[in-house]
Write an enzyme that holds these catalytic residues in place. Structure first.
Site, PDB file in Angstrom:
ATOM      1  N   GLY A  50       0.800  -1.212   0.000  1.00  0.00           N
ATOM      2  CA  GLY A  50       0.000   0.000   0.000  1.00  0.00           C
ATOM      3  C   GLY A  50       0.836   1.267   0.000  1.00  0.00           C
ATOM      4  N   SER A  51       0.355   2.276   0.677  1.00  0.00           N
ATOM      5  CA  SER A  51       0.948   3.619   0.584  1.00  0.00           C
ATOM      6  C   SER A  51       2.322   3.734   1.217  1.00  0.00           C
ATOM      7  CB  SER A  51      -0.004   4.649   1.196  1.00  0.00           C
ATOM      8  OG  SER A  51      -1.181   4.746   0.428  1.00  0.00           O
TER       9      SER A  51
END
Length: 591
Positions: free
Chosen positions: A288-289
């Protein structure tokens, strides 16, 4: 019969020739001397054999036993605290050929060891085999009861058993041994590969006291604190699993590693359960981020962007029927700091597309994200890399989707961004030489590294990482929430959350990683399940407990000029990153 025949032939001669008086013929002297020598040799051999039989004991029962289990070196943590050691025990064996009454033997053995199957035991004892194991590893009470029964043909053999005095602590690092005290997983298996297995095969007698303890990089106190807070978080957020890591970014030493569910290495069979894998070293996940830290560093290092660059995030990126938007979009142009703290997928995608797929792949390969990461632990995994690297792939990889790596692999890359640009292969051995483990140098410039540390500190102060911003430690970090694939499609209700925090942000020493698999929303999180509500505060709790343990003293004063090459940081003065002024300050960067 053979010796008399030889003697008869030696003395045979023609009877027609009478013996002569005086000195005997020379051939007769030779034959007599040879006969006397043979008789003397035979009697000497018989005497030696009789002497040996008289001074030695007869063969004992159990002489055909397999070789005993070999000693292993102690394993200790970085401060010398015991993590694994041998202790003496005994195993029960039988010699079926010596059994006098099998029925009584079965009855007696099952009375001491109720877990034994009587039918199977009878079958093993009712054979002409010379040896059969009955029970490996017994307690003193069991041995005393067995001894009192005095079952013929049944004996005890002294052995060694591996003891892990801290139970589940560092189980995925330590690994396990089998019933013969041979390493089958983790560092136990690595130790065998370092020469212990060769010593075992050589037949040399190995004593525990002659083996140097193996010191791991693990700190037992930090390990306990990490496991405790992570276990609480898994329970609180009803997550299906969790994982955590503490990494020294200056030398790659792993200070603590936890993967939940875990197991007790004193019960090695539990390690085989599919849910008990080492998620840090073996599990591959879309991170993810947290990948946005890598993407931002790549963009800044390319020279195409600076800290003041502005990206249009007013509308989604479109690729045919597919579009990429922001979770909580600002729907306006964003400069690089805003893109980072608002975690804009659109802005990150635009950065990656500007850099290009080829340079993106080259950068990710340089920081170890496209290849299998190997450490001392035998267990590892290949990353799941896109087979076709299209424009859509370039955009999605920029925010951690479409590529799955191990959390240890991702942590190694982030560590290289903040430690001055050196990619160091992680190690679980205290004091392991750094130079042979350097995989790449100058993966980013010093200015890019400082810019990323600045952005991570900014994010911890006013962005998604602020619930980890503990007083006195100048924390920086990047959160990540990745939707998991369910039945071939991304499911927004099934996520993996993560947070990578560094401390202190301006001169990082330690990287903290927390991963929660499928955390559930709570009333206190206002229905949100994203990282900022679970993985981030969990990491803050871990940091507050572990940093003092590791000797990092709190400093209640803001460091002076922590990011000297950041013009904005100097201009903002001592009241750096005040939440009430962040929007104006971030906007000022674009002017």
């Amino acid at each position: 019969m053979f010796l008399p025949t030889i003697l008869a032939r030696l003395f045979a001669f023609k009877a027609s020739k009478p013996l002569l008086r005086g000195a005997p013929p020379p051939f007769l002297n030779f034959r007599m001397g040879l006969a006397i020598s043979l008789f003397g040799f035979c009697y000497l051999a018989i005497g030696v054999r009789l002497f040996m039989l008289g001074v030695t004991e007869p063969p004992m029962a159990g002489a055909g036993l397999p070789p005993p289990s070999k000693a292993r070196p102690d394993i200790v943590d970085r401060m010398g605290r015991p993590l694994a050691r041998d202790y003496p025990t005994a195993s029960v064996y039988a010699e079926p050929r010596r059994m006098t009454n099998i029925d009584e033997a079965v009855e007696g053995l099952t009375s001491v060891f109720p877990d034994l199957d009587p039918a199977d035991l009878y079958k093993r004892l009712n054979s002409r085999a010379g040896f059969a194991w009955i029970k490996r590893v017994t307690t003193p009470e069991e041995r005393a009861r067995l001894w009192s029964l005095g079952i013929p043909g049944v004996g005890l053999r002294d052995e060694l058993k591996r003891l892990y005095p801290n139970g589940r602590a560092a189980a995925h690092v330590l690994g396990a041994v089998n019933v013969d005290n041979i390493g089958i997983a983790g560092m136990e298996r690595w130790i065998d590969a370092q020469g212990l297995a060769d010593l075992r095969v050589s037949g040399l007698r190995i004593e525990r006291d002659s083996l140097q303890p193996v010191a791991l990089s693990i700190d037992l106190r930090a390990q306990h604190a990490l496991a405790d807070e992570l276990r609480k978080a898994v329970t609180k957020f009803s997550a299906v699993a969790g994982a955590g890591l503490i990494l020294d970014v200056t030398n790659g030493e792993v200070i603590a590693l936890v993967s939940l569910p875990d197991f007790d290495p004193n019960i090695p069979a539990d390690a085989l359960k599919k849910d008990n894998i080492n998620r840090v070293n073996v599990g591959t996940f879309e991170m993810g981020s947290t990948f946005k830290a890598l993407n931002t560093a790549m963009a800044l290092d390319s020279g195409l962007f600076t800290i003041r660059s502005v990206l249009d995030a007013s509308s989604p990126l479109r690729f045919g029927r597919m579009s990429i938007g922001d979770f909580r979009g600002q729907n306006r142009p964003l400069n690089v700091p805003e893109s980072f703290i608002h975690s804009s997928n659109i802005a990150m995608g635009r950065m990656a597309l500007a850099v290009g797929a080829q340079r993106q792949q080259a950068f990710l390969k340089q920081v170890g994200q496209l290849d299998r990461l190997t450490t001392e632990l035998p267990e590892d995994a290949f990353p799941q890399v896109p087979k076709r690297w299209s424009e859509v792939t370039t955009a999605t990889v920029s925010f951690g989707h479409g590529i799955a790596v191990t959390p240890l692999q991702a942590s190694m890359a982030i560590a290289s961004m903040v430690n001055g640009g050196t990619l160091i292969r992680p190690t679980f051995v205290k004091g392991a030489e750094v130079e042979p483990r350097i995989m790449a140098r100058d993966v980013v410039s010093e200015q890019t590294g400082e810019a990323l540390r600045f952005l991570m500190r900014l994010n911890a102060r006013v962005g998604s990482g602020k619930k980890a911003d503990i007083d006195g430690y100048y924390v920086g970090g990047k959160s990540g929430t990745a939707e998991k694939v369910v039945r071939g499609r991304y499911d927004s209700n099934t996520v993996l959350t993560a947070f990578m925090g560094v401390a202190p942000a301006h001169q990082p020493k330690y990287l903290f990683l927390t991963v929660l698999d499928e955390p559930k929303p709570l009333k206190e999180t206002y229905g949100f399940r994203t990282s900022g509500w679970n993985a981030v505060p969990t990491t803050g709790l871990i940091m507050s407990r572990v940093l003092p343990i590791l000797g990092v003293q709190p400093d209640w004063k803001e460091p002076e000029n922590p990011f000297p090459s950041m013009v904005a940081a100097r201009a903002w003065g001592s009241n750096l990153f005040a939440p009430s002024q962040i929007a104006a300050r971030a906007a000022a960067l674009a002017e």
